[in-house]
Write an enzyme that holds these catalytic residues in place. Structure first.
Site, PDB file in Angstrom:
ATOM      1  N   SER A 157       0.842  -1.194   0.000  1.00  0.00           N
ATOM      2  CA  SER A 157       0.000   0.000   0.000  1.00  0.00           C
ATOM      3  C   SER A 157       0.875   1.240   0.000  1.00  0.00           C
ATOM      4  CB  SER A 157      -0.936   0.020   1.219  1.00  0.00           C
ATOM      5  OG  SER A 157      -0.211  -0.173   2.414  1.00  0.00           O
ATOM      6  N   SER A 180      -3.381  -3.894  -2.849  1.00  0.00           N
ATOM      7  CA  SER A 180      -2.642  -2.666  -2.538  1.00  0.00           C
ATOM      8  C   SER A 180      -3.619  -1.537  -2.234  1.00  0.00           C
ATOM      9  CB  SER A 180      -1.750  -2.275  -3.720  1.00  0.00           C
ATOM     10  OG  SER A 180      -0.966  -1.154  -3.404  1.00  0.00           O
ATOM     11  N   ASP A 216      -4.054   2.162  -2.086  1.00  0.00           N
ATOM     12  CA  ASP A 216      -3.386   3.344  -2.632  1.00  0.00           C
ATOM     13  C   ASP A 216      -4.313   4.543  -2.457  1.00  0.00           C
ATOM     14  OD1 ASP A 216      -1.252   1.640  -3.690  1.00  0.00           O
ATOM     15  OD2 ASP A 216      -2.780   0.988  -5.111  1.00  0.00           O
TER      16      ASP A 216
END
Length: 332
Positions: A211, A249, A251
């Site tokens: 991340s 992830s 983001d």
């Protein structure tokens, strides 16, 4: 001695940086860290980003956010996106530290503003996270509310990078990641970025889990909708480092402007001036955001020291030569 990306001859666009090449080049912005690095398995911490030195609840700033991929745990983004206002420090920590940090910020706000929850409404605390569980015993819940308060109280215009604060246990591109920052002189003002990098693997540049939190500050007069547009442009700087925001992830980007302050109990009508969307200045802001994010990520890597943590796991600090080879690979 660890060095930043420009000290290795890296370039990122054509715009000049600010004096510090940091988010704190935006006047009034301060950053504080509390680093927890003890024993063989505690590698974590807290980072605070303060938009100005006054009372953030009573003097809010305009803000916007962009969730590039939502595999993350944050507090406060729903109200921030709805109202376009930031009324607390932006806090960064590990995934399981979010509740404790939220509590700490509430205690900080309660001390500053006895009216919260009594004669006025509640407070919206903004906290973002990355998972540092590879190096840190994340189940130990080592981050406590008082450490969030300490990060706020010790914030300054000097930004430490690498394995500090929330970046203590983070990994990036298979190396040691963490906190990185950069800035740009743009459109007669300043734009700065701070990232918490924790994504990707060495072999194929980006695989889950991972991340990144990306915080953008500017002193230019842009509104909350335009700040959301700026936040979206962080994705382009992230992509230049090899990320495609995989399923696992998280983001997330948050952008704020210090140009205007919105008083908590202000007049019924408020008048502000903003840049037009169809100006070259807005395009320059987009360009500056992508460029500064890319540089901040490289700084987070190059400034991070080799770290050994939980179960003997080790993330090695990226060397300048490795960074040159990796960047050339990404550009090929």
């Amino acid at each position: 001695m660890k060095k930043r990306a420009r000290e290795y001859g890296f370039t990122f666009g054509t715009m000049e940086t600010g004096e510090r090449n940091a988010i704190t080049d935006v006047s009034g912005v301060r950053v504080g860290h509390v680093t927890l690095n003890s024993g063989d398995s505690i590698r974590t911490g807290v980072t605070a980003i303060l938009p100005h030195s006054g009372n953030l609840f009573r003097e809010k700033v305009l803000a916007g956010a962009a969730v590039i991929n939502g595999f993350g745990k944050t507090t406060g983004l729903v109200q921030l996106e709805e109202l376009g206002l930031l009324e607390s420090p932006i806090m960064l920590t590990n995934t399981f530290g979010v509740p404790a940090v939220t509590e700490g910020v509430l205690q900080h706000l309660f001390e500053q503003c006895p009216e919260i929850g009594t004669t006025t409404g509640t407070a919206n605390v903004v906290v973002g996270e990355c998972n540092d569980g590879y190096l840190n015993n994340i189940r130990g819940l080592h981050v406590r509310p008082d450490q969030a308060i300490s990060a706020i109280d010790t914030a300054s215009d000097v930004v430490l990078e690498g394995a500090v604060g929330a970046g203590t246990g983070m990994s990036c591109l298979g190396y040691k990641g963490g906190v990185g920052t950069s800035s740009r002189r743009v459109a007669g003002g300043m734009l700065g970025v701070l990232v918490l990098s924790n994504y990707g693997a060495r072999n194929d540049t980006d695989v889950p889990p991972g991340s990144i939190m990306m915080i953008v500050a500017t002193d230019l007069p842009v509104n909350e909708r335009q700040l959301q547009r700026i936040a979206k442009r962080t994705a382009f700087g992230l992509a230049r480092t090899g990320s495609t925001a995989h399923n696992g992830s998280g983001d997330v980007a948050i952008a704020f402007s210090t140009a205007h302050q919105v008083t908590h109990n202000g007049d019924q009508v408020e008048q502000f001036e903003f840049l037009r969307d169809d100006t070259s200045e807005m395009n320059d802001l987009f360009d500056a955001t992508a460029s500064a994010v890319e540089e901040a990520i490289w700084n987070s890597l190059l400034m991070a020291e080799t770290t050994t943590g939980r179960d003997g796991h080790t993330r090695r600090g990226l060397t300048g030569e490795e960074a040159k080879q990796l960047r050339a690979k990404l550009r090929s």
